[in-house]
Design an enzyme around this catalytic site. Structure first.
Site, short mmCIF file in Angstrom:
data_model
loop_
_atom_site.label_atom_id
_atom_site.label_comp_id
_atom_site.label_asym_id
_atom_site.label_seq_id
_atom_site.Cartn_x
_atom_site.Cartn_y
_atom_site.Cartn_z
CE1 TYR A 176 57.49 39.00 41.99
CE2 TYR A 176 56.83 40.86 43.35
CZ TYR A 176 56.74 39.52 43.02
OH TYR A 176 55.89 38.70 43.73
CB SER B 122 47.23 36.20 41.54
OG SER B 122 48.38 36.64 40.86
N PRO B 123 44.78 37.90 43.83
CG PRO B 123 44.28 39.85 45.01
CD PRO B 123 45.45 39.06 44.47
CB ALA C 225 42.50 35.12 38.43
CD GLN D 13 44.07 48.81 37.42
OE1 GLN D 13 45.04 48.35 38.02
NE2 GLN D 13 43.89 48.64 36.12
N1 LIG Z 1 54.59 34.84 45.86
C1 LIG Z 1 54.31 34.73 44.58
O1 LIG Z 1 54.72 33.78 43.92
C2 LIG Z 1 53.52 35.82 43.91
C3 LIG Z 1 53.06 35.64 42.60
C4 LIG Z 1 52.30 36.66 42.01
C5 LIG Z 1 52.02 37.81 42.72
N2 LIG Z 1 52.50 37.97 44.00
C6 LIG Z 1 52.22 39.20 44.79
O2 LIG Z 1 50.83 39.46 44.79
C7 LIG Z 1 50.59 40.77 44.27
C8 LIG Z 1 49.25 40.80 43.58
O3 LIG Z 1 49.25 39.88 42.50
P1 LIG Z 1 48.58 40.30 41.11
O4 LIG Z 1 49.17 41.60 40.63
O5 LIG Z 1 48.64 39.12 40.21
O6 LIG Z 1 47.07 40.57 41.61
P2 LIG Z 1 45.68 40.52 40.82
O7 LIG Z 1 44.73 41.31 41.67
O8 LIG Z 1 45.31 39.14 40.50
O9 LIG Z 1 45.98 41.28 39.45
C9 LIG Z 1 46.31 42.65 39.46
C10 LIG Z 1 46.16 43.24 38.06
O10 LIG Z 1 44.78 43.18 37.64
C11 LIG Z 1 44.42 44.41 37.03
N3 LIG Z 1 43.46 45.09 37.92
C12 LIG Z 1 43.49 45.15 39.29
N4 LIG Z 1 42.45 45.86 39.75
C13 LIG Z 1 41.74 46.25 38.68
C14 LIG Z 1 40.56 47.01 38.53
N5 LIG Z 1 39.91 47.50 39.58
N6 LIG Z 1 40.10 47.23 37.27
C15 LIG Z 1 40.74 46.73 36.19
N7 LIG Z 1 41.88 46.01 36.28
C16 LIG Z 1 42.38 45.77 37.51
C17 LIG Z 1 45.70 45.22 36.88
O11 LIG Z 1 46.38 44.84 35.68
P3 LIG Z 1 46.26 45.66 34.28
O12 LIG Z 1 45.68 47.00 34.56
O13 LIG Z 1 47.64 45.71 33.76
O14 LIG Z 1 45.39 44.79 33.43
C18 LIG Z 1 46.52 44.72 38.06
O15 LIG Z 1 47.90 44.93 37.94
C19 LIG Z 1 51.80 41.03 43.38
O16 LIG Z 1 52.03 42.38 43.14
C20 LIG Z 1 52.92 40.41 44.19
O17 LIG Z 1 53.31 41.30 45.21
C21 LIG Z 1 53.24 36.98 44.59
#
Ligand SMILES: NC(=O)c1ccc[n+]([C@@H]2O[C@H](COP(=O)([O-])OP(=O)(O)OC[C@H]3O[C@@H](n4cnc5c(N)ncnc54)[C@H](OP(=O)(O)O)[C@@H]3O)[C@@H](O)[C@H]2O)c1
Length: 327
Positions: free
Chosen positions: A54, A210-211, A213, A292
């Protein structure tokens, strides 16, 4: 906040946790990281996810500096990191789970995180070229040296996981205890079909990613890509097709009346839906700003309101047939 056992281990993990992918270093400096981690910890989050890749190690540096400022008692929280892609573009140092790389990897991560140990280490992807036995031994040794306590896999196939478990059992080594798979309303087939055997037969845990997406399920992309969103970040163009897919956006829109009836936001509904799956040990949330976190953490209050009827309504929107999900 409720706490679930991480698979069959004795460790209990908060049902919602917080990860740093994309955000730390790119969108959040140490000050913002302190603010967000604090907001999560204050409502009971005890797990913070990271990976060496990361921001090429910078995400670990930001989290390490934030932890130093926060000064929490080390026993009160869990930290993870992951290895596979590496941070050096060199033979033996990228796209690999070889022994040398894993051991050099953990040493680098601990330095950047300013920690004596992490709680959980993951093999971030399977490596088809290194024998699984070599990887299992290296993960076992890292744990024996006290540099980590548990290890897991991310996006491995069920066959690869079972092979690692069997190798560990044969040699009395530390077994992997959890998978880190993608899981959200749009991406559920892999989680339900591929891994069912490892949850049921081996009690494997899951820390899902990515709960929302990448934010698509928050509804914020319904009018295009907002300038202050992940979709607008340089280097994330590969997300554009997914975030502007009209069929997907229509499904998100169809969730709105359900969220309205429940008195919650779309983000809370998307996270609560993940929480309803009993095979999920923790939902790793992501956030670019503290508001958020405040919003998302309330998903724990929404999950108990998701009745079988509401879950069926949601399945209908996503065109999931019951027998398909259970096949
Ligand atoms: N093992 C793997 O291959 C893998 C891959 C991916 C992720 N992960 C892990 O999973 C974690 C979560 O994944 P993710 O960040 O993709 O999760 P996600 O919940 O799918 O997306 C999070 C993003 O959505 C936006 N968001 C979240 N809550 C919001 C709200 N209430 N209102 C408006 N926008 C909102 C924000 O981005 P913006 O504000 O920038 O739009 C935030 O950074 C990562 O941090 C990492 O630790 C692991």
């Amino acid at each position: 906040m409720e706490y679930r056992h991480l698979g069959k281990t004795g460790i209990r993990i908060s049902e919602l946790s917080f990860g740093s992918w994309v955000t730390f270093h790119n969108q959040a400096d140490v000050k913002a990281a302190v603010e967000m981690m604090s907001a999560a910890y204050d409502v009971g989050v005890n797990f913070f996810d990271n990976a060496e890749v990361y921001a090429s190690g910078k995400s670990e540096e930001v989290m390490g500096a934030a932890l130093k400022q926060l000064g929490w008692r080390r026993g009160s929280y869990l930290i993870s990191t992951k290895f596979y892609w590496g941070i050096h573009d060199n033979v033996n140092e990228k796209n690999t789970l070889n022994r040398k790389r894993l051991i050099e990897g953990i040493n680098g991560s601990l330095q950047r995180l300013q920690l004596e140990y992490v709680d959980l280490i993951y093999c971030h992807r399977p490596d088809k070229t290194t024998p699984i036995e070599e990887t299992v031994w290296a993960m076992h040794n890292i744990i024996e040296w006290g540099k980590a306590f548990y290890w897991g896999t991310s996006e491995w196939s069920a066959a690869e996981i079972v092979s690692a478990i069997e190798i560990a059992e044969r040699h009395h080594l530390h077994k992997p205890v959890t998978e880190q798979p993608v899981y959200n309303l749009f991406s559920r087939q892999h989680f339900t079909k591929e891994y069912e055997r490892v949850y049921k037969d081996y009690g494997y845990g899951t820390t899902i990613w990515s709960p929302l997406a990448s934010g698509l399920l928050t509804g914020k992309y319904s009018q295009g890509i907002p300038a202050d969103s992940r979709g607008a970040l340089k280097g994330y163009d590969w997300l554009h097709d997914q975030l502007t897919d009209n069929q997907k956006l229509a499904k998100v829109q169809a969730l709105e009346p359900i969220a309205k009836d429940l008195g919650c936001t779309l983000s809370q509904l998307g996270l609560a839906w993940c929480l309803k799956n009993p095979f999920v040990s923790t939902v790793i949330t992501g956030a670019s700003r503290v508001e958020q976190i405040h919003e998302n953490m309330k998903a724990t209050e929404v999950a108990p309101k998701l009745t079988p009827e509401i879950l069926e309504q949601i399945d209908n929107i996503f065109e999931v047939k019951k027998e398909e999900d259970e096949d």
